[in-house]
Structures are given as structure tokens and as C-alpha cells.
Design a protein around this motif. Structure first.
Motif, PDB file in Angstrom:
ATOM      1  N   UNK A 264      -2.011 -24.307   2.839  1.00 56.07           N
ATOM      2  CA  UNK A 264      -2.286 -23.275   1.840  1.00 56.07           C
ATOM      3  C   UNK A 264      -3.280 -23.792   0.803  1.00 56.07           C
ATOM      4  N   UNK A 265      -4.225 -22.934   0.435  1.00 51.93           N
ATOM      5  CA  UNK A 265      -5.191 -23.243  -0.618  1.00 51.93           C
ATOM      6  C   UNK A 265      -4.680 -22.593  -1.901  1.00 51.93           C
ATOM      7  N   UNK A 266      -4.522 -23.372  -2.943  1.00 50.96           N
ATOM      8  CA  UNK A 266      -3.998 -22.852  -4.199  1.00 50.96           C
ATOM      9  C   UNK A 266      -4.875 -21.723  -4.735  1.00 50.96           C
ATOM     10  N   UNK A 267      -4.270 -20.643  -5.245  1.00 50.84           N
ATOM     11  CA  UNK A 267      -5.064 -19.602  -5.900  1.00 50.84           C
ATOM     12  C   UNK A 267      -5.895 -20.129  -7.062  1.00 50.84           C
ATOM     13  N   UNK A 268      -5.444 -21.209  -7.708  1.00 51.18           N
ATOM     14  CA  UNK A 268      -6.261 -21.814  -8.762  1.00 51.18           C
ATOM     15  C   UNK A 268      -7.557 -22.379  -8.181  1.00 51.18           C
ATOM     16  N   UNK A 269      -7.465 -22.926  -6.978  1.00 47.59           N
ATOM     17  CA  UNK A 269      -8.667 -23.440  -6.314  1.00 47.59           C
ATOM     18  C   UNK A 269      -9.621 -22.303  -5.988  1.00 47.59           C
ATOM     19  N   UNK A 270      -9.084 -21.197  -5.457  1.00 50.26           N
ATOM     20  CA  UNK A 270      -9.928 -20.034  -5.171  1.00 50.26           C
ATOM     21  C   UNK A 270     -10.544 -19.506  -6.458  1.00 50.26           C
ATOM     22  N   UNK A 271      -9.761 -19.487  -7.548  1.00 50.04           N
ATOM     23  CA  UNK A 271     -10.295 -19.043  -8.837  1.00 50.04           C
ATOM     24  C   UNK A 271     -11.488 -19.902  -9.248  1.00 50.04           C
ATOM     25  N   UNK A 272     -11.356 -21.216  -9.126  1.00 51.27           N
ATOM     26  CA  UNK A 272     -12.458 -22.109  -9.488  1.00 51.27           C
ATOM     27  C   UNK A 272     -13.682 -21.876  -8.610  1.00 51.27           C
TER      28      UNK A 272
END
Length: 456
Positions: A264-272
Motif C-alpha cells: 500500500x502507498x500511503x495517501x500522504x505519499x500520494x498527496x506529496x
């Protein structure tokens, strides 16, 4: 008599059907919605509605429409749709809207997400409290009689094709390298919108999981925030050798990402990642992040010349901050993503398209691409049922003599850079815990320590 304070939450309506939310309640809310907008000078004399795949959706939407029409206003029925499709309809038609969905909640729930013209949010402080009071008075026979001199009309207006065309115009995927994408719709609205947006004419091979619309969620709950609900997607990505996986929640306004390893890719990573793309288009712009996103988000935003703004959790709060600051993009750790070129509203589909564009525009796998955006270890959101959330937060605060922020629940900041957020849910009887730390070991120790206090 139904007490609407139990189902009208901080930024939407959410309750079990039919004991908390039924057709008379929906009709009263429809009338109250029109009355409230008119009293505030914010009404366009038409309302657009849509509903997800839950069995109770069409009847509740029809009852709400009857309430709108009783007040002399007209109804545009978009019919079946995702929440972001309803926001698109509200934005492009410049009408207030009502989306009938309970998002990721179990099958026995339904609800209503309301917005003003141009998909502007309706929350407790921007009309929802007044709507609740007016609807309660109507149900109790104390409400003002409908003063309409005419019964409003109803027209059907499907929006799926226009929605897909609009999104494709915002992110060009035609020139990316070919990608194989597993999509888990969880029997929710992603099964309706993904084929229209990510289908014909793009270099994407879509492997579908649970695209059949079924509000009973026969395969797993349509809540990708829970790790158990990602297991099928992760297994299928590994089995097929796909480049990535996408998981949508029930109303498809949230999108979770899994890399080529099934991680899973953290939503925080996608946000960045999306923030960097948006800042490349609008240098120096404002980026919104809520208080449970990784501290990496504001760090990366500043490094790319942007201005990070921290907000409380919840779509109505973030949308209001988007409007106030003129932000170009906002992200939540719950995988809600907000875009100025989508009327400041949230759309998981557009975030997915940005991710596809970023991955497909270079040769490295997603796990390598995301590595530069991951700086800390996080627990994800952990829910606990407690008898008295306020007392429990006070107990935690008293036990740790560290700086405390009270923007939303409590956030404790520790000297080593670790932080803990504990806040009550706005939609369910839960206390939510998020922990982040410089190392996985410190995060795990702090997480377990906090859970012991919360659950004992």
C-alpha cells in the motif's frame, strides 16, 4: 420521532435505514435544504441529485426531490453516480446538489452529502445545522408550511459522459507508457465510473475486481482504509504482475494506491506526489493538508516552493479552506484529494489519473518513484470504541506533559519529532488514533502505548 441530531453530522447526513433515515426524513431534509438556501440568498431554484448503488438510494433521492419540489424548486436527477460525479454536476451546472450515499459505511447505512452551487461545501457552520433544525421542525409539525405557488418539476440528466470528458481534459494520459492496472471497485461506484474515465483510447490495461454494483458489498466492505479490504487487490497485483492497483470506496470519491509489489502507498505519499505536480503548474501556490497527514507533506511542499496550510479533518472544512486560501490542491490521509480545477471538491478519480500520469511518464516502478516521498513511519488510522471519548482524550492529555494542539481532537508533539493524533469520529461512535515517528520501532512502541491507554 427521529432525533436528527443523531444522523446530521459535522459535514453530512449518515444513518441506518429505515430506523434513522427513511423517506419522510429525506423529504423533510429536501424542504429544509431549499428553505435554508433561500433564507441565506444562496438558491438557484434548481437542485441536482445523484445516488450510489445502495438499494435505498433511489427511494430516498425521490423523497428528497419531493421535498424540494414542494418548495417550488425544480430537480435535475443525475441518477446513478459517484460522489465526485455529483460535485461535477453541481459545478458544471452551477446548482446546489445532494448526493445519496453512506460512502464506506456498511450496507445498512445511507446518507446525504449536500453542497451549494459550484460544489461549495455545506457543513455545520455553513448551513447544515440550520437544515437540521428546519427539518426537525417539519417532522414535528412545527415547520413553516411550504409557500410554493407551484410544484417543482423533475428532469433526468445523465452526467457520466461529460464527467469522463472533463477529467480526461485535466490529465492527459494518452502519451504515457502502457500500464497494467488492477482496480478494486468493492462493488461500489468505481465499477460505474472507471470504465468511462480510464477505458477506451488510453494505454491502460484494466483488470477489474468487483465491478458489479451491489450495495450489500458481498466481497468485502468498500472501505480501503481498512487493510483487510485491500488483500484481494494486493494479491491480484502480485498474481498478474500489474504496474499498480487502485481501490475505490463505496461512492468512489476516495482512491487508494498499491504499488507493483502489492504494498500500500500511503495517501500522504500520494498527496506529496500530486502536490509536486500541481506546484509545477502553479509555482508558489498553497497546498492544503489535514492534521493527520505525514509531516513529510508540508516539508515537501515547502521544498518545492509551495505554501502548506494545515486543517482539521473533514471535507467541508478543507473545501472552505481551499476557497479561503485559493489553494490549488489539498490531500487527506483518508485518501480524499481536492482540486481547484474541480471546484475545490474531492475526487479520487483525478488523484488516480495524476498517479498514472506520473508513473507512466517515466520508466521506474511505482515503489522506486514513491521512495523520495516517504520519510517517516506511520500507524495508519486505528479505531477504538470507547464509552466517553472526551474523557479518554483528557486522560491521554494528562498522562503526557508535551505540547498539545486542539485543532481537531488532540495532537501530542513529542521532542523526538513523533506525534500522536486522537480525535472522535464525526460519523461513527469511535475514537481515531494516528501515530507517526522517525522510525518504525518508535512508531510501534508509541502506537501500542497509546492503544493501551485508549482501550483499557
Amino acid at each position: 420521532m427521529i432525533d436528527l441530531s443523531r444522523i446530521v453530522k459535522a459535514y453530512d447526513v449518515r444513518g441506518t435505514v429505515p430506523d434513522q433515515l427513511d423517506e419522510p426524513v429525506a423529504e423533510a431534509l429536501g424542504r429544509a435544504f431549499v428553505q435554508t438556501l433561500r433564507s441565506r440568498g444562496e438558491f438557484a431554484e434548481r437542485v441536482v441529485t445523484a445516488h450510489d448503488m445502495r438499494e435505498s438510494g433511489p427511494a430516498l433521492a425521490s423523497a428528497f426531490a419531493n421535498g424540494v419540489r414542494a418548495e417550488g424548486a425544480d430537480v435535475v436527477e443525475a441518477g446513478l453516480g459517484s460522489t465526485d460525479l455529483l460535485y461535477f454536476a453541481s459545478g458544471t451546472l452551477d446548482l446546489p446538489g445532494a448526493m445519496f450515499t453512506a460512502s464506506h459505511n456498511p450496507a445498512q447505512y445511507n446518507g446525504i452529502k449536500l453542497c451549494k452551487q459550484g460544489a461549495k461545501p455545506v457543513g455545520q457552520d455553513s448551513g447544515l445545522a440550520e437544515i437540521r433544525e428546519r427539518a426537525q421542525a417539519i417532522l414535528e409539525g412545527r415547520g413553516e408550511p411550504a409557500a410554493a405557488t407551484r410544484q417543482g418539476t423533475v428532469e433526468q440528466h445523465g452526467m457520466l459522459a461529460d464527467y469522463a470528458t472533463y477529467l480526461r481534459g485535466l490529465v492527459d494520459l494518452t502519451g504515457i507508457r502502457p500500464l497494467t492496472v488492477v482496480v478494486d471497485a468493492g462493488n461500489g461506484m468505481g465499477g460505474y465510473t472507471v470504465p468511462a474515465v480510464l477505458g477506451e483510447g488510453l494505454p491502460l490495461t484494466i483488470i477489474p475486481l468487483y465491478f458489479e454494483l451491489d450495495g450489500s458489498f458481498p466481497n468485502h466492505e468498500a472501505n480501503p482504509l481498512e487493510p483487510a479490504n485491500l488483500l484481494d487487490l494486493q494479491a491480484k497485483v502480485r498474481e498478474t504482475g500489474a504496474d499498480l492497483g487502485l481501490a475505490f470506496d463505496g461512492d468512489a470519491d476516495r482512491c487508494f494506491v498499491v504499488d507493483e509489489r502489492g504494498e500500500a502507498v500511503s495517501p500522504s505519499t500520494i498527496t506529496s506526489m500530486v502536490a509536486v505536480r500541481e506546484l509545477a503548474k502553479a509555482p508558489g501556490a498553497t497546498i492544503i493538508h489535514n492534521l493527520i497527514t505525514s509531516r513529510a507533506v508540508p516539508e515537501i511542499v515547502r521544498e518545492h516552493g509551495g505554501v502548506p496550510v494545515r486543517t482539521r479533518v473533514g471535507h467541508s472544512f478543507i473545501k472552505a479552506e481551499m476557497a479561503t486560501t485559493g489553494a490549488v490542491f489539498g490531500g487527506e490521509h483518508s485518501a480524499h484529494y481536492y482540486f481547484s480545477d474541480f471546484w475545490g471538491a474531492d475526487t479520487g478519480m483525478l488523484a488516480a489519473m495524476h498517479t498514472l500520469a506520473m508513473l507512466g511518464g517515466q520508466a521506474a516502478p511505482l515503489s522506486a518513484l514513491t521512495k523520495d516521498y516517504v520519510r517517516y513511519a506511520d500507524s495508519g488510522e486505528i479505531n477504538s470504541t470507547v464509552a466517553d471519548p472526551v474523557a479518554k482524550m483528557a486522560e491521554i492529555e494528562a498522562a503526557y506533559p508535551v505540547p498539545v494542539d486542539r485543532l481537531d481532537g488532540i495532537t501530542l508533539d513529542f521532542p523526538d519529532g513523533s506525534w500522536v493524533s486522537v480525535r472522535p469520529s464525526n460519523t461513527e461512535p469511535l475514537l481515531r488514533l494516528n501515530v507517526e515517528a522517525p522510525t518504525a520501532e518508535r512508531m510501534a512502541a508509541l502506537r501500542d502505548e497509546m492503544l493501551d491507554v485508549i482501550r483499557r
